[in-house]
Design a protein around this motif. Sequence first.
Motif, PDB file in Angstrom:
ATOM      1  N   TRP A   1       0.800  -1.224   0.000  1.00  0.00           N
ATOM      2  CA  TRP A   1       0.000   0.000   0.000  1.00  0.00           C
ATOM      3  C   TRP A   1       0.833   1.275   0.000  1.00  0.00           C
ATOM      4  O   TRP A   1       2.035   1.263   0.233  1.00  0.00           O
ATOM      5  CB  TRP A   1      -0.996   0.018   1.171  1.00  0.00           C
ATOM      6  CG  TRP A   1      -1.867  -1.194   1.242  1.00  0.00           C
ATOM      7  CD1 TRP A   1      -1.781  -2.204   2.160  1.00  0.00           C
ATOM      8  CD2 TRP A   1      -2.961  -1.537   0.376  1.00  0.00           C
ATOM      9  NE1 TRP A   1      -2.752  -3.129   1.915  1.00  0.00           N
ATOM     10  CE2 TRP A   1      -3.487  -2.747   0.840  1.00  0.00           C
ATOM     11  CE3 TRP A   1      -3.554  -0.929  -0.736  1.00  0.00           C
ATOM     12  CZ2 TRP A   1      -4.572  -3.382   0.229  1.00  0.00           C
ATOM     13  CZ3 TRP A   1      -4.627  -1.551  -1.344  1.00  0.00           C
ATOM     14  CH2 TRP A   1      -5.126  -2.765  -0.860  1.00  0.00           C
TER      15      TRP A   1
ATOM     16  N   HIS B   1      -7.458   1.685   5.146  1.00  0.00           N
ATOM     17  CA  HIS B   1      -7.755   0.748   6.225  1.00  0.00           C
ATOM     18  C   HIS B   1      -6.970  -0.536   6.032  1.00  0.00           C
ATOM     19  O   HIS B   1      -7.442  -1.621   6.304  1.00  0.00           O
ATOM     20  CB  HIS B   1      -9.252   0.461   6.256  1.00  0.00           C
ATOM     21  CG  HIS B   1      -9.778  -0.082   4.959  1.00  0.00           C
ATOM     22  ND1 HIS B   1      -9.762   0.640   3.810  1.00  0.00           N
ATOM     23  CD2 HIS B   1     -10.311  -1.278   4.640  1.00  0.00           C
ATOM     24  CE1 HIS B   1     -10.271  -0.095   2.838  1.00  0.00           C
ATOM     25  NE2 HIS B   1     -10.614  -1.256   3.308  1.00  0.00           N
TER      26      HIS B   1
ATOM     27  N   THR C   1      -3.545  -3.136   6.131  1.00  0.00           N
ATOM     28  CA  THR C   1      -2.349  -3.634   6.800  1.00  0.00           C
ATOM     29  C   THR C   1      -1.087  -3.158   6.120  1.00  0.00           C
ATOM     30  O   THR C   1      -1.084  -2.935   4.925  1.00  0.00           O
ATOM     31  CB  THR C   1      -2.355  -5.177   6.641  1.00  0.00           C
ATOM     32  OG1 THR C   1      -3.540  -5.671   7.205  1.00  0.00           O
ATOM     33  CG2 THR C   1      -1.146  -5.818   7.243  1.00  0.00           C
TER      34      THR C   1
ATOM     35  N   THR D   1      -1.173  -4.568  11.819  1.00  0.00           N
ATOM     36  CA  THR D   1      -2.452  -3.996  11.389  1.00  0.00           C
ATOM     37  C   THR D   1      -3.404  -3.762  12.558  1.00  0.00           C
ATOM     38  O   THR D   1      -3.288  -4.416  13.605  1.00  0.00           O
ATOM     39  CB  THR D   1      -3.139  -4.966  10.396  1.00  0.00           C
ATOM     40  OG1 THR D   1      -4.276  -4.333   9.818  1.00  0.00           O
ATOM     41  CG2 THR D   1      -3.590  -6.259  11.060  1.00  0.00           C
TER      42      THR D   1
ATOM     43  N   LEU E   1      -9.557  -4.926   9.873  1.00  0.00           N
ATOM     44  CA  LEU E   1     -10.639  -4.255   9.156  1.00  0.00           C
ATOM     45  C   LEU E   1     -11.323  -3.244  10.073  1.00  0.00           C
ATOM     46  O   LEU E   1     -11.591  -3.544  11.241  1.00  0.00           O
ATOM     47  CB  LEU E   1     -11.661  -5.280   8.658  1.00  0.00           C
ATOM     48  CG  LEU E   1     -11.160  -6.259   7.593  1.00  0.00           C
ATOM     49  CD1 LEU E   1     -12.258  -7.231   7.213  1.00  0.00           C
ATOM     50  CD2 LEU E   1     -10.659  -5.531   6.349  1.00  0.00           C
TER      51      LEU E   1
ATOM     52  N   ARG F   1     -12.594 -10.145  16.479  1.00  0.00           N
ATOM     53  CA  ARG F   1     -12.227 -10.641  15.148  1.00  0.00           C
ATOM     54  C   ARG F   1     -10.719 -10.481  14.913  1.00  0.00           C
ATOM     55  O   ARG F   1     -10.139  -9.438  15.175  1.00  0.00           O
ATOM     56  CB  ARG F   1     -13.019  -9.886  14.079  1.00  0.00           C
ATOM     57  CG  ARG F   1     -12.722 -10.328  12.643  1.00  0.00           C
ATOM     58  CD  ARG F   1     -11.635  -9.487  12.010  1.00  0.00           C
ATOM     59  NE  ARG F   1     -11.458  -9.778  10.595  1.00  0.00           N
ATOM     60  CZ  ARG F   1     -10.435  -9.337   9.873  1.00  0.00           C
ATOM     61  NH1 ARG F   1      -9.505  -8.610  10.435  1.00  0.00           N
ATOM     62  NH2 ARG F   1     -10.332  -9.632   8.600  1.00  0.00           N
TER      63      ARG F   1
ATOM     64  N   GLY G   1      -7.733 -11.133  11.904  1.00  0.00           N
ATOM     65  CA  GLY G   1      -7.609 -11.365  10.466  1.00  0.00           C
ATOM     66  C   GLY G   1      -6.414 -12.226  10.103  1.00  0.00           C
ATOM     67  O   GLY G   1      -5.898 -12.987  10.920  1.00  0.00           O
ATOM     68  N   ASP G   2      -5.971 -12.079   8.879  1.00  0.00           N
ATOM     69  CA  ASP G   2      -4.899 -12.910   8.329  1.00  0.00           C
ATOM     70  C   ASP G   2      -3.504 -12.476   8.769  1.00  0.00           C
ATOM     71  O   ASP G   2      -2.574 -13.284   8.789  1.00  0.00           O
ATOM     72  CB  ASP G   2      -4.960 -12.878   6.791  1.00  0.00           C
ATOM     73  CG  ASP G   2      -4.903 -11.444   6.246  1.00  0.00           C
ATOM     74  OD1 ASP G   2      -5.309 -10.507   6.966  1.00  0.00           O
ATOM     75  OD2 ASP G   2      -4.464 -11.265   5.100  1.00  0.00           O
TER      76      ASP G   2
ATOM     77  N   THR H   1      -2.580  -9.721   1.814  1.00  0.00           N
ATOM     78  CA  THR H   1      -3.445  -8.900   2.642  1.00  0.00           C
ATOM     79  C   THR H   1      -4.706  -8.524   1.871  1.00  0.00           C
ATOM     80  O   THR H   1      -4.871  -8.891   0.726  1.00  0.00           O
ATOM     81  CB  THR H   1      -2.699  -7.656   3.169  1.00  0.00           C
ATOM     82  OG1 THR H   1      -3.520  -7.021   4.147  1.00  0.00           O
ATOM     83  CG2 THR H   1      -2.374  -6.681   2.061  1.00  0.00           C
ATOM     84  N   GLY H   2      -5.576  -7.797   2.548  1.00  0.00           N
ATOM     85  CA  GLY H   2      -6.879  -7.491   1.964  1.00  0.00           C
ATOM     86  C   GLY H   2      -7.934  -7.942   2.962  1.00  0.00           C
ATOM     87  O   GLY H   2      -7.739  -7.814   4.169  1.00  0.00           O
TER      88      GLY H   2
HETATM   89  C1  SD4 Z   1      -7.269  -7.997   8.016  1.00  0.00           C
HETATM   90  N1  SD4 Z   1      -5.758  -8.020   6.149  1.00  0.00           N
HETATM   91  O1  SD4 Z   1      -7.280  -7.835   9.222  1.00  0.00           O
HETATM   92  C2  SD4 Z   1      -6.282  -7.215   7.203  1.00  0.00           C
HETATM   93  C3  SD4 Z   1      -7.030  -6.025   6.737  1.00  0.00           C
HETATM   94  C4  SD4 Z   1      -6.280  -5.116   5.927  1.00  0.00           C
HETATM   95  O2  SD4 Z   1      -5.270  -4.769   3.848  1.00  0.00           O
HETATM   96  O3  SD4 Z   1      -5.878  -4.187   6.473  1.00  0.00           O
HETATM   97  N2  SD4 Z   1      -6.062  -5.424   4.659  1.00  0.00           N
HETATM   98  O4  SD4 Z   1      -8.059  -8.731   7.422  1.00  0.00           O
END
Ligand code: SD4
Length: 331
Positions: free
Chosen positions: A8, A180, A182, A200, A203, A210, A212-213, A233-234
């Motif tokens: 990013w 928003h 990571t 991060t 989201l 929650r 995330g990845d 990411t995403g």
């Molecule tokens: C997540 N991958 O917690 C992170 C979110 C994010 O770019 O910031 N994606 O799912």
Amino acid sequence: MPIALSTWKHGFQPNRITYDAILSGKSALDAVELGARYCEADLTCMSVGRGGLPDATGEVTLDASIMDHDGNCGAVAFVRSYEHVISIARRVMEKTPHVMLAGEGAERFAEAEGFAKTDLLTEKAKALWQEWVRQPDKMHVRLRREEEGEHEYVFVKVGENGAESEISRDIVSKPRNESHDTIGILAMDESGHLAGACTTSGLAFKMQGRVGDSPIIGAGLYIAGGIAAAVATGNGELMMRACSAFHIVEMIRQGAEPEDACEEAILHIRRDKHLTDDMQAGLMVIRADGAWAARSLRPGFQLAAASNRENGTEGANILYNVTADSVTNDK
Ligand code: SD4
């Protein structure tokens, strides 16, 4: 051959820091940690560290992971009072027999290790959350980039199939903030060692609890020394279901070119039955010989790359837009 890649637009400066650290003789592991720490402390970045956007209850919760050339890794999840979660993740890796600590246990460990407590919620992030709370049907309202690559956001309503419709500007102001997303950083140092870091706030307005990845080794980050290092990411749930970072590295282990490995991982994500139109996945990889590639599910993903080959300019740090085709830099 030194290389640094960061996800990013807000990864541009952290990438510079990572790359310069390598050039000054630091290991890839030290360099990715430094780059990640910069982003964690950058209050203009509302997706990482202090200043990150909170969850649905208004609380900022951070996730991070780090991995080195030798397969050592550490991660933390659901950390609510410490800014530099990447360094706590590294401490988990170096000082415990475990890979991940979460929640209160992670915080107690951080305290015992001497990390300083911080209030992660800034006034700016709180104001945006309060605006989100005021939305009718807010569980279906998200932030979206107004223009590709820009940092201006609008609230959008997400329909059942994931299609977005913009909410009237009369009701919703246009918040200006960083993405928003990571930050994932990959680096190769002078000795050819690979390392990676992800950090991060996850989201924006996620359900409380929650994760995330990004802190999941194999989903948001994976490294096999001598083979490749990958970040994904995403919308983290996609990469968690697909084990995307592991998938990319293992494809390369089996002989795939970096861009083909990313493409295969994207194809796998496309088969996810929960995939909707508003979701994004961004992938990047460095192969052990220095070839790198990036790929995304849809346009909008960006990454910063620094190496002595970028743009033919020694030490250049370039921001790439990843469009429909993969971005690669042949070794
Ligand atoms: C997540 N991958 O917690 C992170 C979110 C994010 O770019 O910031 N994606 O799912």
